[in-house]
Design a protein around this motif. Structure first.
Motif, PDB file in Angstrom:
ATOM      1  N   LEU A 548      39.357 144.685 106.325  1.00  0.00           N
ATOM      2  CA  LEU A 548      38.271 145.604 106.621  1.00  0.00           C
ATOM      3  C   LEU A 548      36.989 145.025 106.031  1.00  0.00           C
ATOM      4  N   LEU A 549      36.086 144.540 106.880  1.00  0.00           N
ATOM      5  CA  LEU A 549      34.848 143.911 106.440  1.00  0.00           C
ATOM      6  C   LEU A 549      33.993 144.915 105.682  1.00  0.00           C
ATOM      7  N   THR A 550      33.533 144.519 104.503  1.00  0.00           N
ATOM      8  CA  THR A 550      32.711 145.421 103.694  1.00  0.00           C
ATOM      9  C   THR A 550      31.253 145.010 103.664  1.00  0.00           C
ATOM     10  N   HIS A 551      30.952 143.765 103.322  1.00  0.00           N
ATOM     11  CA  HIS A 551      29.565 143.321 103.400  1.00  0.00           C
ATOM     12  C   HIS A 551      29.473 141.799 103.431  1.00  0.00           C
ATOM     13  N   VAL A 552      28.268 141.344 103.748  1.00  0.00           N
ATOM     14  CA  VAL A 552      28.001 139.919 103.909  1.00  0.00           C
ATOM     15  C   VAL A 552      26.759 139.565 103.097  1.00  0.00           C
ATOM     16  N   GLU A 553      26.828 138.467 102.380  1.00  0.00           N
ATOM     17  CA  GLU A 553      25.657 137.933 101.686  1.00  0.00           C
ATOM     18  C   GLU A 553      25.263 136.633 102.377  1.00  0.00           C
ATOM     19  N   LEU A 554      23.994 136.529 102.726  1.00  0.00           N
ATOM     20  CA  LEU A 554      23.527 135.379 103.486  1.00  0.00           C
ATOM     21  C   LEU A 554      22.272 134.804 102.857  1.00  0.00           C
ATOM     22  N   CYS A 555      22.278 133.520 102.614  1.00  0.00           N
ATOM     23  CA  CYS A 555      21.112 132.826 102.086  1.00  0.00           C
ATOM     24  C   CYS A 555      20.834 131.629 102.993  1.00  0.00           C
ATOM     25  N   VAL A 556      19.660 131.595 103.619  1.00  0.00           N
ATOM     26  CA  VAL A 556      19.297 130.521 104.535  1.00  0.00           C
ATOM     27  C   VAL A 556      17.952 129.938 104.136  1.00  0.00           C
ATOM     28  N   LYS A 557      17.682 128.759 104.622  1.00  0.00           N
ATOM     29  CA  LYS A 557      16.421 128.079 104.326  1.00  0.00           C
ATOM     30  C   LYS A 557      15.877 127.488 105.609  1.00  0.00           C
ATOM     31  N   ASP A 558      14.603 127.762 105.890  1.00  0.00           N
ATOM     32  CA  ASP A 558      13.955 127.132 107.027  1.00  0.00           C
ATOM     33  C   ASP A 558      12.532 126.753 106.650  1.00  0.00           C
ATOM     34  N   SER A 559      11.946 125.863 107.414  1.00  0.00           N
ATOM     35  CA  SER A 559      10.581 125.400 107.185  1.00  0.00           C
ATOM     36  C   SER A 559       9.844 125.415 108.517  1.00  0.00           C
ATOM     37  N   VAL A 560       8.642 125.992 108.537  1.00  0.00           N
ATOM     38  CA  VAL A 560       7.851 126.058 109.762  1.00  0.00           C
ATOM     39  C   VAL A 560       6.471 125.477 109.507  1.00  0.00           C
ATOM     40  N   PHE A 561       5.903 124.882 110.558  1.00  0.00           N
ATOM     41  CA  PHE A 561       4.589 124.268 110.480  1.00  0.00           C
ATOM     42  C   PHE A 561       3.756 124.717 111.677  1.00  0.00           C
ATOM     43  N   GLU A 562       2.474 124.973 111.421  1.00  0.00           N
ATOM     44  CA  GLU A 562       1.534 125.401 112.457  1.00  0.00           C
ATOM     45  C   GLU A 562       2.096 126.580 113.242  1.00  0.00           C
ATOM     46  N   GLN A 563       2.361 126.403 114.557  1.00  0.00           N
ATOM     47  CA  GLN A 563       2.817 127.514 115.393  1.00  0.00           C
ATOM     48  C   GLN A 563       4.339 127.642 115.462  1.00  0.00           C
ATOM     49  N   ALA A 612       9.543 123.800 113.902  1.00  0.00           N
ATOM     50  CA  ALA A 612      10.497 124.815 113.437  1.00  0.00           C
ATOM     51  C   ALA A 612      11.758 124.095 112.983  1.00  0.00           C
ATOM     52  N   GLN A 613      12.058 124.149 111.681  1.00  0.00           N
ATOM     53  CA  GLN A 613      13.129 123.339 111.120  1.00  0.00           C
ATOM     54  C   GLN A 613      14.090 124.197 110.304  1.00  0.00           C
ATOM     55  N   LEU A 614      15.352 123.881 110.413  1.00  0.00           N
ATOM     56  CA  LEU A 614      16.377 124.502 109.578  1.00  0.00           C
ATOM     57  C   LEU A 614      16.848 123.496 108.532  1.00  0.00           C
ATOM     58  N   PHE A 615      17.003 123.966 107.301  1.00  0.00           N
ATOM     59  CA  PHE A 615      17.682 123.199 106.253  1.00  0.00           C
ATOM     60  C   PHE A 615      16.961 121.883 105.930  1.00  0.00           C
ATOM     61  N   ARG A 616      15.634 121.917 105.853  1.00  0.00           N
ATOM     62  CA  ARG A 616      14.880 120.699 105.523  1.00  0.00           C
ATOM     63  C   ARG A 616      15.124 120.346 104.049  1.00  0.00           C
ATOM     64  N   GLU A 617      15.575 119.113 103.812  1.00  0.00           N
ATOM     65  CA  GLU A 617      15.877 118.660 102.457  1.00  0.00           C
ATOM     66  C   GLU A 617      15.518 117.190 102.304  1.00  0.00           C
ATOM     67  N   PRO A 618      15.165 116.759 101.094  1.00  0.00           N
ATOM     68  CA  PRO A 618      15.011 115.325 100.839  1.00  0.00           C
ATOM     69  C   PRO A 618      16.361 114.619 100.970  1.00  0.00           C
ATOM     70  N   LEU A 619      16.326 113.372 101.407  1.00  0.00           N
ATOM     71  CA  LEU A 619      17.562 112.630 101.630  1.00  0.00           C
ATOM     72  C   LEU A 619      18.313 112.338 100.339  1.00  0.00           C
ATOM     73  N   ASN A 620      17.627 112.279  99.224  1.00  0.00           N
ATOM     74  CA  ASN A 620      18.274 111.876  97.967  1.00  0.00           C
ATOM     75  C   ASN A 620      18.699 113.059  97.113  1.00  0.00           C
ATOM     76  N   THR A 621      18.849 114.253  97.712  1.00  0.00           N
ATOM     77  CA  THR A 621      19.285 115.420  96.949  1.00  0.00           C
ATOM     78  C   THR A 621      20.569 115.968  97.536  1.00  0.00           C
ATOM     79  N   SER A 622      21.135 116.953  96.859  1.00  0.00           N
ATOM     80  CA  SER A 622      22.327 117.642  97.380  1.00  0.00           C
ATOM     81  C   SER A 622      22.101 119.148  97.329  1.00  0.00           C
ATOM     82  N   GLU A 623      20.900 119.571  97.725  1.00  0.00           N
ATOM     83  CA  GLU A 623      20.570 120.996  97.731  1.00  0.00           C
ATOM     84  C   GLU A 623      21.435 121.743  98.754  1.00  0.00           C
ATOM     85  N   ILE A 624      21.554 123.046  98.524  1.00  0.00           N
ATOM     86  CA  ILE A 624      22.291 123.909  99.444  1.00  0.00           C
ATOM     87  C   ILE A 624      21.282 124.688 100.272  1.00  0.00           C
ATOM     88  N   SER A 625      21.307 124.485 101.581  1.00  0.00           N
ATOM     89  CA  SER A 625      20.342 125.140 102.468  1.00  0.00           C
ATOM     90  C   SER A 625      20.915 126.365 103.177  1.00  0.00           C
TER      91      SER A 625
END
Length: 635
Positions: A548-563, A612-625
């Motif tokens: 029985l689903l009770t709840h969901v926790e969601l964390c996302v990362k996006d980056s947008v530029f201009e329009q 419009a970008q999802l999960f933008r990260e530097p190549l030399n990191t291990s961040e969680i997006s």
């Protein structure tokens, strides 16, 4: 009669689905007709629950909206105040008529059989073709449906004769960068085949590939709406068909689409030219113009080329390659060669009749483009008599060959025998054919059902993965998943840190998105593909019935530029929640009323495909997006 392609498609839905979408469209149309000045009734959000559940999944629904006058307007479909309501009223009437038609399906068996005996067998053909031929043919009695098919075949054969005009071929050669294409062909042969690039057999095929690529990306352009020279960035709205001028008719444009500029109110005309000489000048159009012009281009380069007509509303080219001793499918709109199953397997077309023609012959090539021969035969039997079609084609071919030399007749006969042998075999090609259509706007492709969308409303994509909890996760009541863009890897925290390589590996479905790595900026992210208006990606989690689903926790990362703009959506089978866009988003969704699955959606929009970008990260990191946590309890 029902002239609307959208309404005809609606009828083909299952009975229960038809009722759902019919009531939805009824409500939309009634609200506008009864309250024409109320703006709130003229706009439908794409992310709304009503649109996602009662319009998008069903064949013909979006097409009906477009035929009513609605336009794709960012994250919604809008019927602008400048648009007349004549088309909407007409579709509303046809919906009412469609409802009456479907009642006939529920007649008692004896009464239904009686009607089938009385009504001519060709009634379905007449409805199918009423928008595919000139207006006066549509008004003929349904008993003359065979004449309609015969008319199109003769017209198709007659049209291909103009490709043989030597003066016209010379004009076509003048616009082709032959020297540059030769250089590219030689390079392709050296790199890909490591064979002597002067060998004709390889050269002819590879030059064709370069010709396709040049035509698609450097010569011809796709037109959704004509541009306004005064306001190139403004929105344009359809105002229906305009009368053709004498010059339009001279170049075969009996149909002229009308648009108005939202900024300066200028009337814009889009003549649908049918003469390839004019298309060498305009260099734009939709699939009809593309195939028309490309076939001439091929003929001008001494290829044996045929113009192909698909009765489910598409056209392309077939080219004969001497070394392969067969005809190759070439779709210039898609820059695709020799992938004939693309339409059935990728575009979800329900094929019925496909004919290829040049000035010397016309051929039924339907079997080249299908794996499901039985399903195609069932559709054909409802439309026409197969023996009649064979006889008609044979008579047309006999007429064209009266003036041929004996040597030419023998050559064509040998080709025909080889082609008949090929067409009689079952198609087994795999890979590539399964891509959905890329040419045209997303709304137009959705309306035609030629994206990767299938009938049940899901998406048939390159990947279609469903995330289900393991036994240990079921016991713990929790599933936690993370994604790192720089590592391009998912980690299942609650399943012994199990990893999955590649962003597609756990994606439920995606449309027009890709992974981008910027070596110069040392950044990586997911964005839209070039030349697309909307990108889409989603992930799906399903729980067993014991949870029985009770709840969901969601964390996302996006980056947008201009329009640029990114929209996030969290849905289940009964609920929809909008997740606000931003650098990081957290949402905790309460009790979900016993829903067994959830979907995380992201929509990427903007003028520039990279803004419009999802999960933008530097190549030399291990961040969680991307982090999603699903919690439940046992029933």
């Amino acid at each position: 009669s029902m002239d609307s392609e959208g309404v005809q498609a609606l009828i083909r839905n299952k009975e229960d689905d038809f009722k759902i979408v019919l009531n939805t469209l009824y409500k939309i149309a009634r609200n506008i007709l009864q309250n024409p000045l109320e703006e709130k009734f003229r706009s439908i959000k794409i992310v709304s629950k009503a649109f996602q559940e009662k319009i998008l999944p069903f064949d013909g629904a979006i097409q009906c909206l477009l035929e009513m006058g609605f336009k794709e307007d960012g994250d919604r479909f809008t019927l602008f105040s400048e648009t007349k309501l004549d088309d909407l009223e007409e579709i509303y009437k046809q919906l009412m008529n469609a409802e009456k038609v479907t009642l006939k399906k529920n007649l008692s068996p004896s009464l239904k059989k009686s009607q089938e005996e009385i009504l001519p067998r060709c009634v379905n053909v007449w409805r199918f073709y009423c928008k595919k031929v000139p207006f006066y043919w549509c008004k003929l009695h349904i008993g003359f449906c065979s004449s309609l098919i015969s008319f199109r075949l003769k017209s198709h054969l007659r049209h291909t004769a103009m490709y043989e005009n030597k003066s016209l071929q010379q004009k076509a050669r003048a616009v082709i960068p032959i020297v540059e294409l030769n250089t590219r062909t030689e390079k392709r042969l050296r790199e890909e085949t490591n064979q002597d690039f002067s060998e004709f057999s390889n050269y002819q095929y590879c030059f064709l590939l370069e010709l396709l690529h040049w035509f698609k990306y450097e010569f011809f352009t796709w037109t959704n709406q004509p541009p306004c020279t005064s306001c190139p960035e403004s929105e344009k709205y359809s105002i229906g068909m305009l009368p053709p001028s004498d010059e339009d008719l001279l170049w075969g444009a009996s149909r002229v689409e009308g648009y108005t500029c939202s900024n300066c109110n200028k009337i814009l005309r889009f003549p649908r030219y049918n003469h390839p000489e004019k298309l060498l000048e305009t260099r734009t159009g939709r699939c009809g113009e593309w195939a028309n012009c490309f076939t001439l281009i091929c003929k001008s380069m001494a290829y044996d080329a045929r113009h192909v007509l698909d009765w489910t509303d598409h056209v392309w080219t077939e080219v004969f390659i001497v070394s392969m001793d067969r005809w190759l499918h070439c779709d210039s709109c898609e820059n695709v060669c020799d992938k004939p199953l693309m339409y059935e397997q990728g575009w979800n077309k329900k094929l019925s009749l496909i004919v290829a023609a040049d000035h010397e012959h016309i051929v039924d090539v339907t079997r080249r483009y299908t794996r499901d021969v039985n399903a195609v035969e069932i559709r054909r039997n409802k439309m026409f008599d197969s023996d009649w079609l064979k006889s008609t084609i044979r008579e047309l071919n006999e007429t064209t060959r009266l003036s041929m030399t004996q040597a030419r007749k023998e050559k064509l006969r040998n080709r025909q025998l080889n082609e008949e042998k090929e067409l009689s075999s079952v198609k087994t090609e795999t890979g590539g054919e399964y891509e959905g259509r890329t040419s045209g706007s997303l709304a137009w492709r959705l309306a035609r059902g030629e994206t990767d969308k299938v009938k049940d409303g899901k998406s048939k994509m390159e990947t279609c993965e469903v995330i289900r909890p393991s036994e240990d996760e079921i016991k713990s009541g929790m599933l936690t998943l993370e994604y790192s863009s720089s590592l391009d890897k998912y980690t299942r925290i609650t399943d012994n840190n199990k990893s999955y390589d590649g962003w597609k590996s756990l994606v439920y479905c995606h449309q027009d998105v890709m992974k981008k790595v910027e070596q110069d900026w040392k950044q990586t992210y997911i964005c839209r593909k070039e030349d697309t208006s909307v990108g889409y990606i989603s992930w799906r989690v399903e729980l067993p019935n014991t949870c029985l689903l009770t709840h969901v926790e969601l964390c996302v990362k996006d980056s947008v530029f201009e329009q640029g703009h990114v929209s996030w959506l969290l849905t289940t089978d009964k609920t929809t929640h909008i997740v606000k866009s931003g650098k990081k988003n957290n949402t905790r969704t309460p009790y979900f009323n016993n829903n067994q699955f959830k979907l995380v959606h992201a929509f990427l929009r903007g003028e520039n495909w990279q803004h419009a970008q999802l999960f933008r990260e530097p190549l030399n990191t291990s961040e969680i997006s991307f982090n999603v946590k699903v919690l439940w309890k046992q029933k």
